[in-house]
Design an enzyme around this catalytic site. Sequence first.
Site, PDB file in Angstrom:
ATOM      1  CB  SER A 119      53.462  80.802 -13.501  1.00 20.03           C
ATOM      2  OG  SER A 119      54.809  80.424 -13.358  1.00 20.03           O
ATOM      3  CG  HIS A 140      48.612  81.045 -14.557  1.00 19.60           C
ATOM      4  ND1 HIS A 140      49.045  82.352 -14.634  1.00 19.60           N
ATOM      5  CD2 HIS A 140      49.296  80.493 -13.530  1.00 19.60           C
ATOM      6  CE1 HIS A 140      49.942  82.567 -13.697  1.00 19.60           C
ATOM      7  NE2 HIS A 140      50.099  81.463 -13.005  1.00 19.60           N
ATOM      8  CD  GLU A 152      47.187  85.061 -17.020  1.00 20.31           C
ATOM      9  OE1 GLU A 152      48.022  84.423 -16.355  1.00 20.31           O
ATOM     10  OE2 GLU A 152      47.407  86.199 -17.461  1.00 20.31           O
ATOM     11  CG  ASN A 190      53.326  85.619 -13.169  1.00 16.95           C
ATOM     12  OD1 ASN A 190      53.180  86.125 -12.052  1.00 16.95           O
ATOM     13  ND2 ASN A 190      53.159  84.330 -13.385  1.00 16.95           N
TER      14      ASN A 190
END
Length: 285
Positions: A119, A140, A152, A190
Amino acid sequence: MDITRVCVVGGGTMGNGIAHVFALKGFEVTLVEARKELADKALGVIAKNLDRQAAKGSISAADKEAALSRLKTALSPEEAKGFHLAVEAVSERLELKKQVFRALDAAAAPGAILATNTSSLPVTEIAAAVKDPSRVIGMHFMNPVPVMKLVEIIRGLQTSDETCKTVHDLTAKLGKTPAMAKDFPGFVSNRVLMPMINEAIACLHEGISSRDDIDTIMKLGMAHPMGPLQLADYIGLDVCLAIMGVLHEGFGDSKYRPAPLLKQMVQAGRLGVKSGAGFYEYPRK
Ligand code: CAA
């Protein structure tokens, strides 16, 4: 290469979800866990989540049985030899991931793609651990994997166009929507999500609003399915803190400094759902 055999390393929340969706979509999946009891536990979670989908009618009982029949377990990548794609989903420790990638490199079929579900760790650095970094990429997935539509896709510095295209097309075959990002701290997901959560924690710490009102504002005002404090508990406060650390260090910008209350919650062992308490309480059933 026609990808039909997939190896998933790590049977935790993300790994079992990833194995679940590949098996449901017709891939032969080997789930690698270091200990047999962990592998069995992961299979049990997958069976329970497939039951949940069958009970809701989103899959049939036959789909569930077929998915389970395509799943097997192994104790090492070596034992899963000959796969066309590997997805690594072990815990977020760079050295551990590099070690897993070296083992995957030795066991993969020629030309196989090696993906990491990290992540926030650098895909480019993980890729440098294998002979051909052009075949390494980030996939991801989001939690809960069987439900969330996004993957992702993170392109490392040396990832080839061919690897990107193969993984992009494969993601669509999984019934997910691919979105591309370059390999910079936090990628897109993130880099955007964690500062929002961090600010929500700062609002709570500064007494700007209460826990419930912060979550209500973001749920009803922004149409988020969970408020940021509830989502932080769901992701794990230790994970949130680690990702803020990656952003802070990676960009060297004080705007990413972790909220003091986030650090303190982690120091207290209040990690969210997994520890039984975070911003909310989760009494053991
Ligand atoms: N497997 C299979 N199905 C599942 C499931 C699982 N693990 N978890 C939930 N579901 C299904 C349920 O069966 C239900 O199905 P139907 O829609 O067919 O009824 C549906 O998902 C909704 O579940 P629930 O009714 O139990 O609960 P809910 O409506 O409150 O939804 C939620 C739960 C899907 C988690 C929702 O609250 C949500 O979307 N929350 C936000 C999740 C999110 O933001 N995830 C991303 C986190 S960030 C991340 O993963 C990346 C990172 O790097 C940190």
